[in-house]
Design an enzyme around this catalytic site. Structure first.
Site, PDB file in Angstrom:
ATOM      1  N   ASP A 168     -13.563  -9.517  -1.166  1.00 22.24           N
ATOM      2  CA  ASP A 168     -14.722  -8.639  -0.987  1.00 22.24           C
ATOM      3  C   ASP A 168     -14.244  -7.197  -1.051  1.00 22.24           C
ATOM      4  OD1 ASP A 168     -17.472  -9.737  -0.424  1.00 22.24           O
ATOM      5  OD2 ASP A 168     -16.306 -11.007   0.932  1.00 22.24           O
ATOM      6  N   ASP A 211       8.012  -6.069  -0.511  1.00 16.65           N
ATOM      7  CA  ASP A 211       8.591  -6.336  -1.821  1.00 16.65           C
ATOM      8  C   ASP A 211       7.488  -6.168  -2.848  1.00 16.65           C
ATOM      9  OD1 ASP A 211      10.316  -7.409  -3.926  1.00 16.65           O
ATOM     10  OD2 ASP A 211      11.506  -8.229  -2.275  1.00 16.65           O
ATOM     11  N   ASP A 212       7.737  -6.604  -4.094  1.00 14.36           N
ATOM     12  CA  ASP A 212       6.717  -6.461  -5.136  1.00 14.36           C
ATOM     13  C   ASP A 212       5.482  -7.291  -4.842  1.00 14.36           C
ATOM     14  OD1 ASP A 212       8.214  -4.681  -6.588  1.00 14.36           O
ATOM     15  OD2 ASP A 212       9.157  -6.221  -7.819  1.00 14.36           O
ATOM     16  N   ASP A 246     -22.224 -17.649   4.944  1.00 14.55           N
ATOM     17  CA  ASP A 246     -22.427 -16.389   5.667  1.00 14.55           C
ATOM     18  C   ASP A 246     -23.384 -15.511   4.864  1.00 14.55           C
ATOM     19  OD1 ASP A 246     -20.412 -16.040   3.693  1.00 14.55           O
ATOM     20  OD2 ASP A 246     -19.755 -14.186   4.654  1.00 14.55           O
ATOM     21  N   GLY A 289      -0.965  -4.721  -0.183  1.00  9.69           N
ATOM     22  CA  GLY A 289      -2.178  -4.162  -0.736  1.00  9.69           C
ATOM     23  C   GLY A 289      -1.890  -3.043  -1.711  1.00  9.69           C
ATOM     24  N   HIS A 290      -2.953  -2.346  -2.076  1.00 13.84           N
ATOM     25  CA  HIS A 290      -2.863  -1.237  -3.018  1.00 13.84           C
ATOM     26  C   HIS A 290      -3.802  -0.144  -2.540  1.00 13.84           C
ATOM     27  CE1 HIS A 290      -2.587   0.875  -6.923  1.00 13.84           C
ATOM     28  NE2 HIS A 290      -3.861   1.153  -6.704  1.00 13.84           N
ATOM     29  N   ASP A 327     -16.343 -15.332   4.553  1.00 10.34           N
ATOM     30  CA  ASP A 327     -16.378 -16.484   3.648  1.00 10.34           C
ATOM     31  C   ASP A 327     -15.408 -17.578   4.094  1.00 10.34           C
ATOM     32  OD1 ASP A 327     -18.305 -15.460   1.952  1.00 10.34           O
ATOM     33  OD2 ASP A 327     -16.856 -14.475   0.640  1.00 10.34           O
ATOM     34  N   LYS A 364      -2.444   6.527  -7.689  1.00 12.44           N
ATOM     35  CA  LYS A 364      -2.021   5.968  -6.410  1.00 12.44           C
ATOM     36  C   LYS A 364      -1.883   7.063  -5.356  1.00 12.44           C
ATOM     37  CE  LYS A 364       0.663   1.823  -7.639  1.00 12.44           C
ATOM     38  NZ  LYS A 364       2.006   1.204  -7.520  1.00 12.44           N
ATOM     39  N   CYS A 417      -1.508   4.380 -12.717  1.00 11.86           N
ATOM     40  CA  CYS A 417      -0.703   4.446 -11.501  1.00 11.86           C
ATOM     41  C   CYS A 417      -0.597   5.865 -10.972  1.00 11.86           C
ATOM     42  CB  CYS A 417       0.690   3.866 -11.756  1.00 11.86           C
ATOM     43  SG  CYS A 417       0.723   2.061 -11.649  1.00 11.86           S
TER      44      CYS A 417
END
Length: 760
Positions: free
Chosen positions: A472, A454-455, A635, A545-546, A495, A425, A422
């Site tokens: 992807d 939130d989480d 695709d 997201g991250h 997709d 990040k 982490c």
């Protein structure tokens, strides 16, 4: 080129692809500054060299002979190339405002956009005249004028307004070319009548009397009617009116005078002269803002007036590059010393030219050959690049960029050993600022998302619906984070659409190279802005997201979609039936093109066309295929055309015949694949050739390598009942999938182990 191991500390932004800026790009490519990122913003990929433009118009040179490929040059320089139009500056925030993308921040800014026509000052001119300036837009206008003259029956009267060197040379070049075109059509060249208008008592006012006399003689011999002391005061559909009240009917009017600065400069607060040009000092630096530089026609040199001649723009490239470097390194600037006399080589349309320098003059065919040699040598600098030592680029010296105390601390952190887990990040402050300006679409079935972080996100599955999941992720293959974000999101959505689903929500995973917080924040904002625009257009809500640090920029999405839970409307790979027609909605070739782009072996217009294709969504295409009874669909992505076709034939229990000659191909793909420049994934895809029944017969076909070419954000490959294929193709083309074509047919399964038959 910018080493990925060097954090970005300063941004130099170049606005415009003029003669000075191509010199700056070449300079930075040969000698990059560690920690300094270069960005070029220009609305066109190909920029013309003004010295060869008359020769191009006269028919002596091809388009590629006289145009510099900015995309490839920027790649050589390690610069980001943003193809867009600049419409303003936010100098307080240090940002360039573009028409079609987020603002681009700068630490040092240079403007080299040439001049703009001021034909609005003459009633009717903007509507009825063809303006030569800005020069980068002239080619399309010239080709349109050429077509009109070729199609015009009977006599064609052409007026050229402006009798400086540009107007005279252009008149003779156009006349030479157009007379030749009429001869080729079996028409009388004397159908053409040229008129040249000067608002002064003479032509070529910046040249010596001998040069002026030579061109008066040439114009007379070629029956060009010269109108001296004839200022054009009005233009209409039928012709022009001059200051003495004379009305003359004309069929075409070309405007080569009264150029000034772009209108958007008036709102920047920069000091401008009476014509709207940016006033600069001896360092080519704005007299009102030390962070802004200007060169070429757009610059008004305050030490002494300079003619708007390309020779000055070319020679300003070297001191401009030096001062842009010095501006970010905190070093004293160097002065630009313009020459008092300069050499002008002016052609007469045919392969004959006149040399003019101060009071001296020479003329002859040898002068044209001399000019041709000089021009070709200049262009060669920007069309053929020396091989760069990759190992040396990866071991660039530490940056000497001038930083304040806080920035210095961030820079030390950026180049220090980075934490994992982490600890890798992106900081919360940077992340919140970058994402705070995004406006993802709101959906009622997103209960918890970015509007109330939130989480984890919470998304409702509507009654009667089932979830479709896809993911992807890939690293950036272009230097424009905004466009990369668009392509990455479009690719990830593919997709879902290929299965006939509706995109509901997306979760992003991104890696961003380390650097100063402001630089990381901007890259993340640019990339996610492009992505969110695509997601919003698809009705897909970004819900979380991250974001972490990484050596290279990369982006991916986990996409949730919705389909009817009875699965009756789902398009699967395994539904092909014998007799179906095989359709493809987009051209192929992205793998080889971007492999070639990385090696500086493409043309920028090929990359432009490929990106347009990659950004086009498959959503409407999938809906159209569903409406026309498609039996199977997928695709095209990394496994290439053959790999994805095998994925469809095997579960369908059928064979397929593939027409190599019918395959839609991206411009340049045949050239780059024939040169042996292929994607790194190509060898893995080639192993699927065991699925081909008759590859020995087809291997010599030029399109053969492209059936293994991995695609990014490729089109839809679908089987459609034969009776509905033509209507489906027509409907897809009407929706904007202009390259849609039948590329094969589905066969009953045979006894052979190879299900794919190639037909040349």
């Amino acid at each position: 080129m910018q080493s990925p191991d060097q954090p970005v500390l300063r941004d130099i932004v170049l606005v415009g692809g003029g003669h000075s800026h191509v010199g700056v790009l070449k300079s930075f490519g040969m000698n990059p500054v560690p920690g300094v990122r270069l960005t070029l913003i220009c609305r066109d990929t190909d920029t013309p060299y003004s010295g060869m433009l008359p020769g191009y118009i006269a028919g002596h040179y091809s388009h590629d002979d006289v145009h510099i490929d900015l995309n490839t040059l920027a790649a050589f320089a390690g610069a980001r190339f943003f193809r867009d139009e600049v419409i303003g500056l936010d100098r307080a925030a240090g940002k360039v405002i573009c028409r079609n993308r987020p603002p681009v921040p700068y630490d040092s800014l240079s403007i080299n956009i040439g001049s703009a026509p001021q034909i609005g000052q003459v009633p009717g001119a903007a509507d009825h005249a063809v303006a030569v300036k800005p020069i980068h837009l002239f080619n399309e206008r010239w080709l349109a004028l050429l077509a009109r003259v070729q199609q015009h029956a009977g006599k064609t009267r052409i007026a050229v307004v402006g009798a400086g060197a540009g107007g005279v040379e252009l008149t003779l070049a156009m006349q030479h070319r157009l007379r030749g075109e009429l001869r080729a059509l079996g028409r009388d060249p004397n159908e053409l009548a040229f008129h040249l208008f000067s608002n002064t008592a003479d032509i070529l006012p910046t040249h010596n009397p001998r040069v002026r006399q030579t061109f008066k003689r040439v114009l007379t011999e070629r029956q060009v009617v010269l109108h001296l002391n004839s200022e054009v005061t009005q233009v209409s559909e039928r012709g022009i009116k001059t200051s003495d009240g004379t009305l003359m009917e004309m069929d075409e009017i070309v405007w080569v005078t009264q150029a000034g600065g772009a209108t958007w400069l008036r709102q920047t607060g920069l000091a401008l002269d009476e014509h709207g040009f940016i006033q600069v000092n001896d360092h080519l630096q704005s007299i009102s803002d030390p962070a802004v530089f200007a060169a070429g026609d757009i610059a008004a040199f305050t030490s002494r007036p300079l003619p708007k001649a390309g020779v000055f723009a070319v020679r300003q490239g070297k001191p401009l590059a030096a001062n842009l470097r010095r501006s970010v390194l905190g070093e004293p600037l160097v002065s630009y010393r313009p020459q008092r006399n300069w050499l002008a080589l002016i052609s007469t349309g045919d392969r004959f030219a006149v040399a003019s320098r101060g009071a001296l003059s020479w003329q002859g065919e040898w002068v044209w050959r001399w000019k041709d040699w000089i021009d070709r040598r200049f262009m060669d600098k920007f069309q053929n690049f020396p091989a760069m030592d990759a190992s040396a680029m990866g071991q660039a010296a530490p940056s000497r960029v001038k930083l304040d105390q806080e920035e210095a601390a961030q820079a030390i952190s950026a180049i220090a050993m980075r934490c994992g887990g982490c600890g890798a990040k992106v900081g919360a402050t940077v992340l919140s600022r970058a994402l705070g300006a995004l406006q993802p679409i709101h959906r009622d079935d997103v209960l918890i998302g970015l509007h109330a972080p939130d989480d984890a996100a919470v998304v409702r599955v509507p009654p009667g619906k089932a979830m479709v999941h896809s993911v992807d992720f890939f690293r950036a293959f272009i230097d424009d984070p905004y466009l990369f974000g668009k392509v990455a999101a479009n690719h990830a959505l593919g997709d879902i659409f290929a299965m006939g689903g509706e995109a509901q929500s997306a979760t992003a995973v991104a890696t961003v190279p380390s650097g100063l917080e402001a630089k990381v924040e901007d890259v993340l904002f640019q990339m996610m802005t492009g992505a969110v625009e695509v997601l919003n257009e698809a009705g897909c809500a970004l819900v979380g997201g991250h974001t972490g640090e990484g050596k290279e920029l990369a982006l991916g999405f986990a996409i949730n979609g919705l389909v009817d839970e009875d699965l009756h409307t789902v398009l699967k790979k395994g539904g092909m039936r014998a007799g179906d027609v095989l359709l493809l909605t987009k051209p192929i070739g992205t793998g080889t093109l971007f492999a070639a782009h990385a090696r500086l072996k493409t043309r920028g217009r090929w990359i432009d066309a490929a990106l347009v294709s990659m950004i086009q969504s498959n959503r409407l295409g999938a809906q159209c295929l569903q409406a026309h009874g498609a039996t199977a669909c997928t695709d095209l992505t990394g496994f290439g055309l053959l790999g994805h076709l095998v994925e469809m034939t095997r579960p369908s229990g059928v064979d397929a015949e593939l027409y190599l000659s019918a395959l839609p191909l991206l411009d340049g793909a045949l050239e780059t694949s024939a040169a042996g420049i292929l994607s790194s994934l190509q060898p893995a895809n080639v192993r699927l050739r065991r699925a081909l029944r008759n590859q020995a017969e087809a291997i010599a076909h030029p399109a053969y390598p492209l059936i293994f070419d991995p695609q990014t954000a490729g089109g839809l490959l679908a089987s459609v009942p034969a009776a509905r294929a033509d209507a489906c193709i027509a409907a897809l083309r009407k929706l904007g999938y202009h390259h849609t074509v039948a590329i094969g047919r589905i066969l009953p399964q045979g006894d052979a182990l190879e299900p794919i038959v190639l037909k040349c």
